[in-house]
Design a protein around this motif. Structure first.
Motif, PDB file in Angstrom:
ATOM      1  N   LYS A 114      -6.753   2.254  -3.396  1.00 18.33           N
ATOM      2  CA  LYS A 114      -5.666   3.158  -3.024  1.00 18.33           C
ATOM      3  C   LYS A 114      -5.620   4.353  -3.976  1.00 18.33           C
ATOM      4  O   LYS A 114      -5.753   4.206  -5.198  1.00 18.33           O
ATOM      5  CB  LYS A 114      -4.325   2.419  -3.034  1.00 18.33           C
ATOM      6  CG  LYS A 114      -4.125   1.499  -1.845  1.00 18.33           C
ATOM      7  CD  LYS A 114      -4.067   2.303  -0.562  1.00 18.33           C
ATOM      8  CE  LYS A 114      -4.059   1.403   0.656  1.00 18.33           C
ATOM      9  NZ  LYS A 114      -4.093   2.184   1.907  1.00 18.33           N
ATOM     10  N   GLU A 115      -5.380   5.516  -3.408  1.00 11.36           N
ATOM     11  CA  GLU A 115      -5.299   6.747  -4.179  1.00 11.36           C
ATOM     12  C   GLU A 115      -3.963   7.439  -3.915  1.00 11.36           C
ATOM     13  O   GLU A 115      -3.290   7.156  -2.921  1.00 11.36           O
ATOM     14  CB  GLU A 115      -6.427   7.698  -3.784  1.00 11.36           C
ATOM     15  CG  GLU A 115      -7.825   7.201  -4.099  1.00 11.36           C
ATOM     16  CD  GLU A 115      -8.881   8.218  -3.704  1.00 11.36           C
ATOM     17  OE1 GLU A 115      -9.916   8.273  -4.374  1.00 11.36           O
ATOM     18  OE2 GLU A 115      -8.660   8.958  -2.712  1.00 11.36           O
ATOM     19  N   TRP A 116      -3.629   8.341  -4.819  1.00  7.57           N
ATOM     20  CA  TRP A 116      -2.452   9.180  -4.609  1.00  7.57           C
ATOM     21  C   TRP A 116      -2.699  10.535  -5.268  1.00  7.57           C
ATOM     22  O   TRP A 116      -3.663  10.697  -6.031  1.00  7.57           O
ATOM     23  CB  TRP A 116      -1.193   8.541  -5.207  1.00  7.57           C
ATOM     24  CG  TRP A 116      -1.273   8.334  -6.699  1.00  7.57           C
ATOM     25  CD1 TRP A 116      -1.008   9.238  -7.684  1.00  7.57           C
ATOM     26  CD2 TRP A 116      -1.695   7.153  -7.365  1.00  7.57           C
ATOM     27  NE1 TRP A 116      -1.227   8.700  -8.911  1.00  7.57           N
ATOM     28  CE2 TRP A 116      -1.644   7.407  -8.750  1.00  7.57           C
ATOM     29  CE3 TRP A 116      -2.121   5.905  -6.932  1.00  7.57           C
ATOM     30  CZ2 TRP A 116      -2.000   6.469  -9.705  1.00  7.57           C
ATOM     31  CZ3 TRP A 116      -2.459   4.964  -7.872  1.00  7.57           C
ATOM     32  CH2 TRP A 116      -2.396   5.252  -9.244  1.00  7.57           C
TER      33      TRP A 116
ATOM     34  N   ARG B  39      -6.966  13.102  -7.510  1.00 13.34           N
ATOM     35  CA  ARG B  39      -6.539  11.787  -7.057  1.00 13.34           C
ATOM     36  C   ARG B  39      -6.437  10.813  -8.238  1.00 13.34           C
ATOM     37  O   ARG B  39      -7.173  10.913  -9.217  1.00 13.34           O
ATOM     38  CB  ARG B  39      -7.523  11.228  -6.037  1.00 13.34           C
ATOM     39  CG  ARG B  39      -7.670  12.077  -4.779  1.00 13.34           C
ATOM     40  CD  ARG B  39      -6.456  11.933  -3.891  1.00 13.34           C
ATOM     41  NE  ARG B  39      -6.650  12.553  -2.591  1.00 13.34           N
ATOM     42  CZ  ARG B  39      -5.744  12.596  -1.635  1.00 13.34           C
ATOM     43  NH1 ARG B  39      -4.557  12.051  -1.841  1.00 13.34           N
ATOM     44  NH2 ARG B  39      -5.981  13.189  -0.483  1.00 13.34           N
TER      45      ARG B  39
ATOM     46  N   TYR C  31       0.834  -1.206   0.000  1.00 14.35           N
ATOM     47  CA  TYR C  31       0.000   0.000   0.000  1.00 14.35           C
ATOM     48  C   TYR C  31       0.867   1.252   0.000  1.00 14.35           C
ATOM     49  O   TYR C  31       0.573   2.235  -0.703  1.00 14.35           O
ATOM     50  CB  TYR C  31      -0.914   0.028   1.229  1.00 14.35           C
ATOM     51  CG  TYR C  31      -1.783  -1.195   1.394  1.00 14.35           C
ATOM     52  CD1 TYR C  31      -2.249  -1.904   0.293  1.00 14.35           C
ATOM     53  CD2 TYR C  31      -2.144  -1.638   2.669  1.00 14.35           C
ATOM     54  CE1 TYR C  31      -3.043  -3.031   0.455  1.00 14.35           C
ATOM     55  CE2 TYR C  31      -2.939  -2.761   2.838  1.00 14.35           C
ATOM     56  CZ  TYR C  31      -3.377  -3.464   1.734  1.00 14.35           C
ATOM     57  OH  TYR C  31      -4.155  -4.584   1.901  1.00 14.35           O
ATOM     58  N   GLU C  32       1.948   1.236   0.789  1.00 13.46           N
ATOM     59  CA  GLU C  32       2.821   2.394   0.860  1.00 13.46           C
ATOM     60  C   GLU C  32       3.534   2.627  -0.477  1.00 13.46           C
ATOM     61  O   GLU C  32       3.707   3.782  -0.909  1.00 13.46           O
ATOM     62  CB  GLU C  32       3.851   2.204   1.983  1.00 13.46           C
ATOM     63  CG  GLU C  32       4.797   3.382   2.189  1.00 13.46           C
ATOM     64  CD  GLU C  32       4.095   4.639   2.682  1.00 13.46           C
ATOM     65  OE1 GLU C  32       4.755   5.694   2.710  1.00 13.46           O
ATOM     66  OE2 GLU C  32       2.889   4.565   3.037  1.00 13.46           O
TER      67      GLU C  32
ATOM     68  N   GLY D 189       2.564   6.082  -7.170  1.00 10.16           N
ATOM     69  CA  GLY D 189       1.473   6.472  -8.063  1.00 10.16           C
ATOM     70  C   GLY D 189       1.548   5.715  -9.371  1.00 10.16           C
ATOM     71  O   GLY D 189       1.609   6.308 -10.452  1.00 10.16           O
TER      72      GLY D 189
ATOM     73  N   HIS E 168      -5.964   6.499  -9.402  1.00 12.53           N
ATOM     74  CA  HIS E 168      -6.105   5.092  -9.016  1.00 12.53           C
ATOM     75  C   HIS E 168      -5.288   4.242  -9.993  1.00 12.53           C
ATOM     76  O   HIS E 168      -5.219   4.561 -11.179  1.00 12.53           O
ATOM     77  CB  HIS E 168      -7.564   4.624  -9.095  1.00 12.53           C
ATOM     78  CG  HIS E 168      -8.447   5.216  -8.047  1.00 12.53           C
ATOM     79  ND1 HIS E 168      -8.660   4.634  -6.829  1.00 12.53           N
ATOM     80  CD2 HIS E 168      -9.181   6.359  -8.048  1.00 12.53           C
ATOM     81  CE1 HIS E 168      -9.485   5.369  -6.116  1.00 12.53           C
ATOM     82  NE2 HIS E 168      -9.823   6.432  -6.840  1.00 12.53           N
TER      83      HIS E 168
ATOM     84  N   ARG F 168       1.104   4.238  -2.833  1.00 14.29           N
ATOM     85  CA  ARG F 168       0.893   5.649  -2.486  1.00 14.29           C
ATOM     86  C   ARG F 168       2.076   6.513  -2.927  1.00 14.29           C
ATOM     87  O   ARG F 168       1.881   7.613  -3.470  1.00 14.29           O
ATOM     88  CB  ARG F 168       0.687   5.789  -0.977  1.00 14.29           C
ATOM     89  CG  ARG F 168       0.348   7.212  -0.515  1.00 14.29           C
ATOM     90  CD  ARG F 168       0.387   7.335   0.994  1.00 14.29           C
ATOM     91  NE  ARG F 168       1.745   7.189   1.520  1.00 14.29           N
ATOM     92  CZ  ARG F 168       2.664   8.161   1.490  1.00 14.29           C
ATOM     93  NH1 ARG F 168       2.384   9.329   0.943  1.00 14.29           N
ATOM     94  NH2 ARG F 168       3.877   7.955   1.995  1.00 14.29           N
ATOM     95  N   ARG F 169       3.292   6.003  -2.733  1.00  9.51           N
ATOM     96  CA  ARG F 169       4.464   6.817  -3.020  1.00  9.51           C
ATOM     97  C   ARG F 169       4.781   6.888  -4.513  1.00  9.51           C
ATOM     98  O   ARG F 169       5.255   7.912  -5.006  1.00  9.51           O
ATOM     99  CB  ARG F 169       5.671   6.253  -2.266  1.00  9.51           C
ATOM    100  CG  ARG F 169       5.559   6.399  -0.753  1.00  9.51           C
ATOM    101  CD  ARG F 169       6.756   5.789  -0.055  1.00  9.51           C
ATOM    102  NE  ARG F 169       8.000   6.432  -0.486  1.00  9.51           N
ATOM    103  CZ  ARG F 169       9.208   6.001  -0.166  1.00  9.51           C
ATOM    104  NH1 ARG F 169       9.339   4.892   0.570  1.00  9.51           N
ATOM    105  NH2 ARG F 169      10.283   6.643  -0.571  1.00  9.51           N
TER     106      ARG F 169
END
Length: 336
Positions: A284-286, A292, A252-253, A259, A294, A256-257
């Motif tokens: 999860k979005e960024w 945002r 997940y991280e 994208g 996906h 996020r980082r």
């Protein structure tokens, strides 16, 4: 005189039947340096030499070195294997005559390969002999000739599957063969064909966010995902490969980082395929609020197979079913 030449040519196997050392090495899955070393040490090589020309191997010469390969695969020391191969098996002698009793048994070089490229047979035979230089040479030749896609689908994967079946049917035997071949295949997938050198992912030629590739938590089988990473890099697509058993929170991280434009999740078995994980990744979005993003989420590997007891797909998630078609689909998604 002409008749004498014809007789001599016939006796030597004929010019058309004779092979170079390189051709024999490819046929048997043995490094050319190994063949030269055997000839120098044990006298097993081309019997006849033409002055000033390359050495040529007749069918009889090839048969002797092939027998030496078979014997060494059974555990016979090279010097003894060469002696037996040069003597030949006497007419009427039982198969395996002269081989120490403790080393007799089924020929481990006998693999169920079916109809495959000659390079695949050579690779499998070299792996069974634990001949690491020959394995590396065969992989380099394969990738130089065919690239990652065909090299994986028609040479590396069939050899790995055949050795895996051999291991499964022999009660924990040949695990060392599978490990040696897997390590060399993994190394080969990180090299640039034609150079033999390790490489970082090539510069991306498609201006999109990277593709994130990872095995789901608990999944250790990485080679197919490594092959996909190599093929995408070969096509100029940016990738981020995270390998085996990436923990869920780390996945997940990373999403996020980075994208990523797409996330590929590999599961080899149903025991590791996790529907909840897939759902969470799709959510999860960024990016900044109001803009945002996906990722497109794709799943790959037999763990996601359909049928009774199969893991259902999350809404909007696609399943990749092959290396070539999977790479094509990812490329089309990124182009779109």
């Amino acid at each position: 005189m002409v008749a004498e030449r014809r007789s001599e040519s016939s006796r030597h196997g004929g010019a058309d039947a004779a092979l170079t050392t390189g051709a024999v090495a490819r046929r048997l899955g043995v490094a050319p340096t190994t063949l030269r070393s055997w000839e120098r040490r044990y006298g097993i090589g081309p019997v006849h030499h033409d002055h000033g020309r390359h050495r040529r191997w007749t069918p009889e010469d090839v048969g002797r070195v092939e027998e030496m390969c078979r014997l060494t695969a059974l555990g016979v020391p090279p010097a003894e294997a060469a002696r037996l191969a040069l003597l030949g098996t006497p007419a009427g002698a039982p198969a395996g005559a002269g081989i120490p009793r403790a080393r007799r048994g089924g020929d481990p070089g006998t693999l169920s390969l079916g109809t495959v490229r000659q390079e695949c047979r050579g690779l499998a035979k070299a792996a069974v002999r634990l001949d690491a230089p020959a394995v590396e040479s065969q992989l380099r030749t394969t990738l130089d000739a065919y690239g990652f896609t065909t090299g994986w689908e028609e040479v590396m994967a069939p050899a790995l599957h055949a050795i895996g079946r051999k291991w499964a049917s022999c009660g924990e035997r040949y695990v060392e063969v599978e490990h040696l071949l897997s390590w060399h295949v993994s190394s080969a997938l990180r090299r640039t064909p034609g150079t033999g050198t390790d490489h970082a992912p090539p510069p991306a030629t498609v201006p999109v966010a990277p593709v994130l590739l990872a095995c789901v938590p608990g999944e250790q089988h990485t080679l197919p995902l490594e092959a996909l990473t190599a093929v995408l890099g070969e096509r100029g697509l940016p990738t981020r490969m995270f390998g085996a058993a990436l923990p869920a929170e780390a996945l997940y991280e990373a999403v996020r980082r980075i994208g990523p434009s797409a996330v590929i999740l590999w599961a080899h078995s149903r025991g590791t395929a996790d529907r909840a994980l897939v759902h969470l990744v799709t959510e999860k979005e960024w990016g900044v609020r109001g803009a945002r993003g996906h990722p497109a989420v794709l799943i790959a590997g037999p763990g996601w197979s359909t049928g009774a007891g199969a893991v259902p797909y999350a809404p909007g998630v696609e399943r990749l079913t092959g290396l070539r078609t999977g790479a094509d689909r990812i490329e089309s998604l990124l182009a779109g």
